[in-house]
Design a protein around this motif. Sequence first.
Motif, mmCIF file in Angstrom:
data_model
loop_
_atom_site.group_PDB
_atom_site.id
_atom_site.type_symbol
_atom_site.label_atom_id
_atom_site.label_comp_id
_atom_site.label_asym_id
_atom_site.label_seq_id
_atom_site.Cartn_x
_atom_site.Cartn_y
_atom_site.Cartn_z
ATOM 1 N N ARG A 104 35.061 -39.519 73.662
ATOM 2 C CA ARG A 104 36.001 -39.491 72.544
ATOM 3 C C ARG A 104 35.246 -39.869 71.274
ATOM 4 O O ARG A 104 34.372 -40.715 71.294
ATOM 5 N N GLY A 105 35.627 -39.216 70.179
ATOM 6 C CA GLY A 105 35.004 -39.518 68.904
ATOM 7 C C GLY A 105 35.175 -38.372 67.935
ATOM 8 O O GLY A 105 35.462 -37.232 68.344
ATOM 9 N N PRO A 106 35.027 -38.635 66.645
ATOM 10 C CA PRO A 106 35.261 -37.601 65.634
ATOM 11 C C PRO A 106 34.269 -36.456 65.736
ATOM 12 O O PRO A 106 33.060 -36.650 65.641
ATOM 13 N N GLY A 107 34.804 -35.263 65.956
ATOM 14 C CA GLY A 107 33.960 -34.079 66.031
ATOM 15 C C GLY A 107 33.323 -33.830 67.379
ATOM 16 O O GLY A 107 32.615 -32.838 67.542
ATOM 17 N N CYS A 108 33.564 -34.680 68.370
ATOM 18 C CA CYS A 108 32.913 -34.481 69.673
ATOM 19 C C CYS A 108 33.308 -33.151 70.298
ATOM 20 O O CYS A 108 32.473 -32.466 70.903
ATOM 21 N N PHE A 109 34.577 -32.767 70.132
ATOM 22 C CA PHE A 109 35.087 -31.530 70.718
ATOM 23 C C PHE A 109 34.891 -30.353 69.772
ATOM 24 O O PHE A 109 34.546 -29.250 70.195
ATOM 25 N N ASP A 110 35.094 -30.620 68.479
ATOM 26 C CA ASP A 110 35.006 -29.569 67.457
ATOM 27 C C ASP A 110 33.981 -29.968 66.412
ATOM 28 O O ASP A 110 34.345 -30.546 65.400
ATOM 29 N N MET A 111 32.657 -29.649 66.541
ATOM 30 C CA MET A 111 32.116 -29.022 67.722
ATOM 31 C C MET A 111 30.723 -29.518 68.067
ATOM 32 O O MET A 111 29.836 -28.753 68.368
ATOM 33 N N ILE A 112 30.547 -30.836 67.999
ATOM 34 C CA ILE A 112 29.223 -31.410 68.223
ATOM 35 C C ILE A 112 28.702 -31.104 69.620
ATOM 36 O O ILE A 112 27.523 -30.748 69.793
ATOM 37 N N THR A 113 29.565 -31.219 70.618
ATOM 38 C CA THR A 113 29.111 -30.934 71.987
ATOM 39 C C THR A 113 28.632 -29.492 72.105
ATOM 40 O O THR A 113 27.655 -29.205 72.801
ATOM 41 N N GLY A 114 29.278 -28.576 71.409
ATOM 42 C CA GLY A 114 28.853 -27.178 71.441
ATOM 43 C C GLY A 114 27.442 -26.990 70.921
ATOM 44 O O GLY A 114 26.678 -26.159 71.444
ATOM 45 N N ILE A 115 27.063 -27.743 69.879
ATOM 46 C CA ILE A 115 25.694 -27.652 69.361
ATOM 47 C C ILE A 115 24.693 -28.023 70.444
ATOM 48 O O ILE A 115 23.700 -27.317 70.665
ATOM 49 N N LEU A 116 24.963 -29.129 71.137
ATOM 50 C CA LEU A 116 24.028 -29.593 72.173
ATOM 51 C C LEU A 116 24.000 -28.658 73.367
ATOM 52 O O LEU A 116 22.949 -28.438 73.982
ATOM 53 N N GLN A 117 25.142 -28.074 73.709
ATOM 54 C CA GLN A 117 25.152 -27.098 74.801
ATOM 55 C C GLN A 117 24.298 -25.881 74.447
ATOM 56 O O GLN A 117 23.580 -25.356 75.302
ATOM 57 N N ALA A 118 24.363 -25.447 73.194
ATOM 58 C CA ALA A 118 23.537 -24.315 72.773
ATOM 59 C C ALA A 118 22.056 -24.661 72.871
ATOM 60 O O ALA A 118 21.244 -23.867 73.370
ATOM 61 N N LEU A 119 21.693 -25.848 72.397
ATOM 62 C CA LEU A 119 20.288 -26.251 72.429
ATOM 63 C C LEU A 119 19.781 -26.368 73.860
ATOM 64 O O LEU A 119 18.672 -25.901 74.181
#
Length: 385
Positions: A104-119
């Motif tokens: 949980r945290g600001p932007g974790c879902f939209d969309m910081i996790t997506g950046i790391l998944q791409a990397l």
Amino acid sequence: MTELVTRAEQALQELIKDIETLVRAESPSDDLHALRRSADLVAEIGSRYLGREPERIEIDGRPHLAWRLGNGTRRVIILAHHDTVWPIGSWGDDPWSLVDGVIRGPGCFDMITGILQALLGLRLLIEDGVELNGVTLLVTADEEIGSPTSRALIEAEAQGCSAAFVLEASGPGGAVKTERKGTSNYFIDIVGRAAHAGLEPEKGVNAGVELAHQVLAINQLGNPELGTTVTPTVLLAGTTTNTVPAKARISVDVRVRTIGEQHRVDDDFRRLQPVLPGAVLDIDGGPNRPPLQASASAALFARAVELAEEAGLEPLQSMAVGGASDGNFTAGIGIPTLDGLGAVGGGAHADDEHVIVEKIPGRTALLAILIKDQLAHGPGHPASA
């Protein structure tokens, strides 16, 4: 393919730590200092994953990052953004939480996790010796406010690609987003004439009353059968309680499923006329993002379903949503686009924003598989024959 999932699982703790770093940094769209700090962190983390630094593209103070891999013709573009909707401090002194497998945290879902998944997905392919010629990862800094400085960059980078993969958060249950409405924004400024409300109101032109007429007219421009919504949102009029309002303003949010409806609504706005004698309308705004229509995603989604099944991943579901993303831009210039490939969780833009950790490896592997599949086809083939 299943081996990719295993390796993504093995890298999960590293990835979570990097998500934590970006969440704690906080990067609201309207804070350029925070965005620069966030871009520095994304660049540093991304360089560790990919073995090379990105190009930093700053436009009007907004830091966008581009990793252009290989030297070949553009083939695949991966879109992400590091700006969020949360003002700094919105989640208190410690914005990060990982409890019982839920981030949980600001932007974790939209969309910081997506950046790391791409990397991580790209790193897995590099480790496998896949030549990523023609692959671009673009991480922008203004998606949450309509991409005013990055739209041209996105469209230029996407030209000629056979696929665009968008790492926006998934829909409920991990559904990918195969259709997004287009968006338009309008601002109607009304000029009337001030007068004393008690002594001589008849000498005024009441911009507030004109506003009421226009709101009722605007409210009729939608078409529920076609999924077109036209919603007056912010209404402003008047200055003091004893003065006939000389000015008023209406802000309007428009969502459409087809480009034809977007053009039709725009034409209808341009035809609005004042009702009160002496009132003047100044109409500004227009289409912001074209719709991502189902036809733009159909072939890619069908192929993703096949690949997910072959890899032993959970069956893929699709959905249409009213919200827009940068995938609307790639679809709008004719690039096959699959959106919602990012984190599985919920609460985007809400105080229950969260990511389900156990879903991260599978989504990461799916992206890697999709990229590899596109590169195997050659230019101009959004899915297998």
